[in-house]
Every structure is written in structure tokens, then in C-alpha cells.
Design a protein around this motif. Structure first.
Motif, PDB file in Angstrom:
ATOM      1  N   UNK A  27       0.877  -1.274   0.118  1.00 28.27           N
ATOM      2  CA  UNK A  27      -0.102   0.135  -0.033  1.00 28.27           C
ATOM      3  C   UNK A  27       0.906   1.418  -0.098  1.00 28.27           C
ATOM      4  N   UNK A  28       2.039   1.365   0.694  1.00 31.24           N
ATOM      5  CA  UNK A  28       2.780   2.456   0.837  1.00 31.24           C
ATOM      6  C   UNK A  28       3.510   2.573  -0.733  1.00 31.24           C
TER       7      UNK A  28
ATOM      8  N   UNK B  33       3.129   5.945  -3.075  1.00 29.52           N
ATOM      9  CA  UNK B  33       4.473   6.604  -3.714  1.00 29.52           C
ATOM     10  C   UNK B  33       4.291   6.726  -5.005  1.00 29.52           C
ATOM     11  N   UNK B  34       3.762   5.603  -5.669  1.00 29.14           N
ATOM     12  CA  UNK B  34       3.782   5.561  -7.167  1.00 29.14           C
ATOM     13  C   UNK B  34       2.710   6.698  -7.612  1.00 29.14           C
TER      14      UNK B  34
ATOM     15  N   UNK C 220       7.560   4.656 -11.278  1.00 30.41           N
ATOM     16  CA  UNK C 220       6.149   4.682 -10.525  1.00 30.41           C
ATOM     17  C   UNK C 220       5.088   3.521 -11.412  1.00 30.41           C
ATOM     18  N   UNK C 221       5.147   3.753 -12.978  1.00 25.33           N
ATOM     19  CA  UNK C 221       4.251   3.004 -13.634  1.00 25.33           C
ATOM     20  C   UNK C 221       4.572   1.625 -13.539  1.00 25.33           C
ATOM     21  N   UNK C 222       5.815   1.297 -13.443  1.00 23.20           N
ATOM     22  CA  UNK C 222       6.259  -0.195 -13.229  1.00 23.20           C
ATOM     23  C   UNK C 222       5.609  -0.671 -11.838  1.00 23.20           C
ATOM     24  N   UNK C 223       5.640   0.251 -10.908  1.00 23.67           N
ATOM     25  CA  UNK C 223       5.065  -0.143  -9.606  1.00 23.67           C
ATOM     26  C   UNK C 223       3.710  -0.403  -9.661  1.00 23.67           C
TER      27      UNK C 223
ATOM     28  N   UNK D  60      11.085   4.072  -6.336  1.00 19.76           N
ATOM     29  CA  UNK D  60      10.004   4.671  -6.316  1.00 19.76           C
ATOM     30  C   UNK D  60       9.901   5.486  -5.000  1.00 19.76           C
ATOM     31  N   UNK D  61      10.138   4.498  -3.912  1.00 21.62           N
ATOM     32  CA  UNK D  61      10.068   5.089  -2.673  1.00 21.62           C
ATOM     33  C   UNK D  61      11.103   5.966  -2.347  1.00 21.62           C
ATOM     34  N   UNK D  62      12.176   5.853  -2.695  1.00 29.83           N
ATOM     35  CA  UNK D  62      13.260   6.750  -2.473  1.00 29.83           C
ATOM     36  C   UNK D  62      13.048   7.851  -3.001  1.00 29.83           C
TER      37      UNK D  62
END
Length: 464
Positions: free
Chosen positions: A381-382, A386-387, A400-403, A431-433
Motif C-alpha cells: 500500500x505504501x 508513493x507511485x 512509478x508506472x512499473x510499480x 519509487x519510494x526513494x
């Protein structure tokens, strides 16, 4: 891999290394090939970034290497099956000193990953026996989650920029092999199909097989092609000139082998990921690119169904163009899995027997317990938050789109169990970084302004 030339150079070197590895394996035996792989993995202690880049390039083709080396066997227990996981583990070990010194990262994510790891350990401690499949499943989940957390903390190098350059090219190579496999099914793939006992992928006959390409099954193969297609569409939005049409062409080319793999979840995931791009990123004329891709996708669904239904029994029904929940076996089996979530208390402690379930939450819940499942759901969910935030701000669109793509596919399988789980970890971590870095940059001006305000009030009080 800071330039296009460097990217192509790494791909050529990695493919050459793979061919050399196959030659060494066939001429001197598997142990020699494994020894060479371990030598490469040891480089992680000196250049972790290089090892992670090499893993990205080798992952799509390592299953093919395993089939060639297996000499007609299934190859499920050969040491090559853990080579990429072992290399990633060595990167984590080599980063341990930096991790102990680091004070960055997302504390919530670190806590969730720790809960998953502890729950996995507790499940093994409470179980009566330990199987090789269970150990592999546990190691895959834990290593991938640890990669996500350490990349997000800046401890392990973020190599997603290199991965997004290499993956579209690797997808084209993998897709071309899949088409060759569908029409001419090589003898090594036919031998592996018969030895593996996987009957759900059709018959070991040309045009009667759900292709699995260089991968080990249609599911992971379709995931790779869908991931590469999604990245290609995102790149087509961010570049200009002829390169935009090149990336759009790559995405369209990848559609056909992805459809012939017969994996509907990957197609749905691509559509949702591109829909997210349309909503959050596409502006003006750029909206044409994802809309064109979606249009071609729906046309290709009908074309493949109609064109191949006369010659391939796999497409004789309405696999893509029709859906009936009452007769669709795959859909009903996944619904049955969700029924297991109604009584999560029955899985307070997991039973790590190495069983595979076509849903990531159910798979982790049964094998590693309730705490691990909750920690995993919150971590995913996190990653989703982020994405979406990165897409809205135009930061790291491809990661982001890969996530988003990977999160959708998680509904039909444990995305961390195949070798492609490492690719997912790289996308999630990057993405999170970037998400956490942007949040910190927004907080710094606010804190500075508050500090200046406090100092101003203190001076005014002193003057008074």
C-alpha cells in the motif's frame, strides 16, 4: 549506464557473458558455470551497482540457460535457479556496514519489512520440517523486501535508471524468442515442457503452446513483456522526436508475444498502468501515445483470437474476447483463494511448505503467517501511494508506472517468487526513494521558515 552508448555496451557484454556461460556449462559442466557466477557475485563487495545492473540483464535469460544446461530435465533444483537471488543477497551483505551507519529511510517501511522477516522466522521455527521450496520462497520474499527498504534508505545503489534503459531492449529480444518458440518450438524447450509436467501451458507442439519464452512459465514471461511494454509507453511520453515512435513501436511489438502467452492478468495490468499514465501524466498531444497503445491492444485481442482459433486449440474458445465467471476455471480458482482470507486467524503462524498460491497475500498468509501478510499488504500500500504521488508530480514516471503494473499482477501470484521479483524490488525501492526525498525537500523549507520565525521572536523579546 549514464548514456545510451553505455547502456548498449552493457547489454552486449551481458548477452555475450550469457552465451559464454552456456558454452562453459555444456562443455565443462554445471559446477564450472556456477563457480563463474559466484566469482561475478563476489564483485558485489567492490561494485554493488555493477552487480545489480548485471542481474537486471541476466534475469530474463537465466531460465533459458538453466534449460540448456538441464539437458532435457526440468532443472528445478539446479544451483543456477538461485544464482540471481544469491547475487542480490551478496549485495545486501556488502551494504550491511552502510546500513548500520544510515539514519535515512522510511521508518514505517523498515518496521513492516522487519515484521515480515520475523514472521517468516517464526513460521520456520514452529514448523515440523523444512523443504527446499519453502526455503527458496522465504529467501525470495525476504531478499526482495530488504532490497526495497535498503534502496529506499539510500543504502543499496538505486540502479532503476539503468534498468529502464535496458528493459525495453531486453523485452524485444525476449519477445522475438517467444515468437520463434510459438512457431518452431526448439527441442530444449520441448524437453523441458515434458519433464516439468506443466500441462496448463498446452502441448509440446508448435502453435499449441502458451509460450514462456526464455522464462520458466507463461506467467513470469508475460510479466516481463508487460513490464517492458509499460516502460516503453512511459518513455514514449517523456522523450520527443523519432525516439517517441521507436518506444511506441517497441510497446506494440511486445503485445503479440504477450497475448500468445495467454496470461490475462498481465494484459489487465498493462491497461491499468497506462490508464494511470493517462490520468496523471499525459498532456495534450502526448495523450495519443497511450490511447494508441490501448487501441492496438484491444484490436490485437480480437485479431489473435480470430486468427489463431482455427490453428491453435489454445485460442479456440473465447479466452480474450469473452468472459463467463461461472465457467472460467482460472477466475473461480482465484475466488476460492480469496475465501481463505475470511478466516485469517487460522494462519497466526504460517506453514512454510513451499506451496504456491495465485495471490500474493494468500501465499504469504498461508506460508508465513498473519503478521507477515499484514506487513506485506501495508508495504505494498505504501508503494502504491508513493507511485501515484510520483506520477502526479512527474517524478520517476517509469519506476512509478512499473510499480503500478507490478501491484496489479500481485493479485494473481506472488510477484517476489520468480527471478523478476528482483526487478520489482528495484522499481519499488526507487519509487519510494524518490517519494521520500521529495517529501524531505518539502519539509526543509518549512522547518527553516519556522526556525527563522522563532529566532525573530526571540530577538524582538530581547529588544523589548
Amino acid at each position: 549506464m549514464n548514456s545510451g552508448a553505455d547502456g548498449w555496451g552493457l547489454i552486449v557484454v551481458a548477452i555475450g557473458a550469457t552465451v559464454g556461460l552456456v558454452f562453459v556449462s555444456l562443455t565443462t559442466g554445471l559446477r564450472s558455470a556456477l563457480f563463474l557466477l559466484l566469482l561475478v557475485a563476489l564483485v558485489a563487495f567492490f561494485n554493488r551497482r555493477f552487480v545489480l545492473k548485471a542481474v537486471v540483464v541476466l534475469i530474463p535469460f537465466m531460465p533459458l540457460v538453466r534449460r540448456l544446461v538441464a539437458d532435457g530435465g526440468s532443472g528445478d533444483v539446479d544451483p543456477l535457479s538461485i544464482a540471481m537471488l544469491a547475487a542480490s543477497t551478496l549485495v545486501l551483505v556488502a551494504s550491511m556496514r552502510d546500513g548500520l551507519r544510515s539514519r535515512d529511510g522510511l521508518r514505517g517501511l523498515n518496521l513492516l519489512v522487519l515484521l515480515v522477516v520475523l514472521s517468516v522466522a517464526l513460521s520456520f521455527g514452529a514448523s515440523g520440517g523444512v523443504t527446499a521450496d519453502a526455503i527458496f520462497s522465504a529467501a525470495s520474499v525476504c531478499v526482495c523486501l530488504l532490497l526495497v527498504a535498503t534502496i529506499a534508505a539510500g543504502v543499496v545503489p538505486d540502479v532503476w535508471a539503468a534498468a529502464e534503459k535496458a528493459l525495453p531492449v531486453l523485452g524485444v529480444l525476449s519477445g522475438a524468442y517467444g515468437l520463434f518458440q510459438f512457431y518452431y518450438l526448439p527441442s530444449w524447450d520441448k524437453s523441458w515442457m515434458l519433464a516439468s509436467g506443466l500441462r496448463s501451458i498446452g502441448q509440446a507442439i508448435p502453435m499449441q503452446v502458451r509460450i514462456f519464452g526464455p522464462s520458466e512459465a507463461p506467467g513470469p514471461y508475460a510479466f516481463l513483456l508487460g513490464l517492458c511494454a509499460t516502460i516503453a509507453v512511459a518513455k514514449a511520453l517523456s522523450v520527443g522526436g523519432p525516439r517517441r515512435f521507436v518506444f511506441a513501436g517497441v510497446a506494440i511489438f511486445l503485445l503479440f508475444p504477450m497475448l500468445v502467452s495467454g496470461v490475462r492478468t498481465a494484459i489487465l495490468a498493462v491497461a491499468i498502468a497506462i490508464g494511470a499514465l493517462l490520468i496523471f501524466r499525459a498532456r495534450g498531444f502526448a495523450r495519443v501515445v497511450p490511447l494508441l497503445f490501448l487501441g492496438v491492444m484491444f484490436f490485437a485481442l480480437s485479431y489473435v483470437q480470430g486468427r489463431l482459433s482455427a490453428t491453435s486449440t489454445l485460442f479456440a474458445g473465447s479466452r480474450y474476447t469473452g468472459f463467463d465467471a461461472s465457467t472460467d476455471t482460472s477466475f473461480r480458482e482465484r475466488l476460492a483463494l480469496l475465501e481463505m482470507l475470511r478466516n485469517p486467524g487460522a494462519y497466526l503462524v504460517g506453514r512454510p511448505a513451499g506451496g504456491r498460491y495465485d495471490n500474493i497475500v494468500v501465499d504469504v498468509l498461508v506460508n508465513f503467517g498473519l503478521v507477515a501478510a499484514i506487513g506485506l499488504v501495508l508495504a505494498l500500500t505504501l508503494s502504491a501511494v508513493a507511485a501515484i504521488a510520483n506520477l502526479r508530480k512527474g517524478v520517476g514516471e517509469t519506476g512509478a508506472v512499473a510499480t503500478v503494473f507490478a501491484l496489479v499482477t500481485a493479485a494473481s501470484g506472488n510477484i517476489f517468487l520468480s527471478g523478476y521479483g528482483i526487478l520489482i524490488a528495484l522499481a519499488f525501492g526507487s519509487t519510494l526513494l524518490q517519494w521520500s526525498a521529495r517529501r524531505r525537500s518539502l519539509q526543509v523549507p518549512v522547518e527553516s521558515e519556522q526556525r527563522r520565525g522563532s529566532e525573530r521572536h526571540a530577538l524582538e523579546a530581547t529588544d523589548g
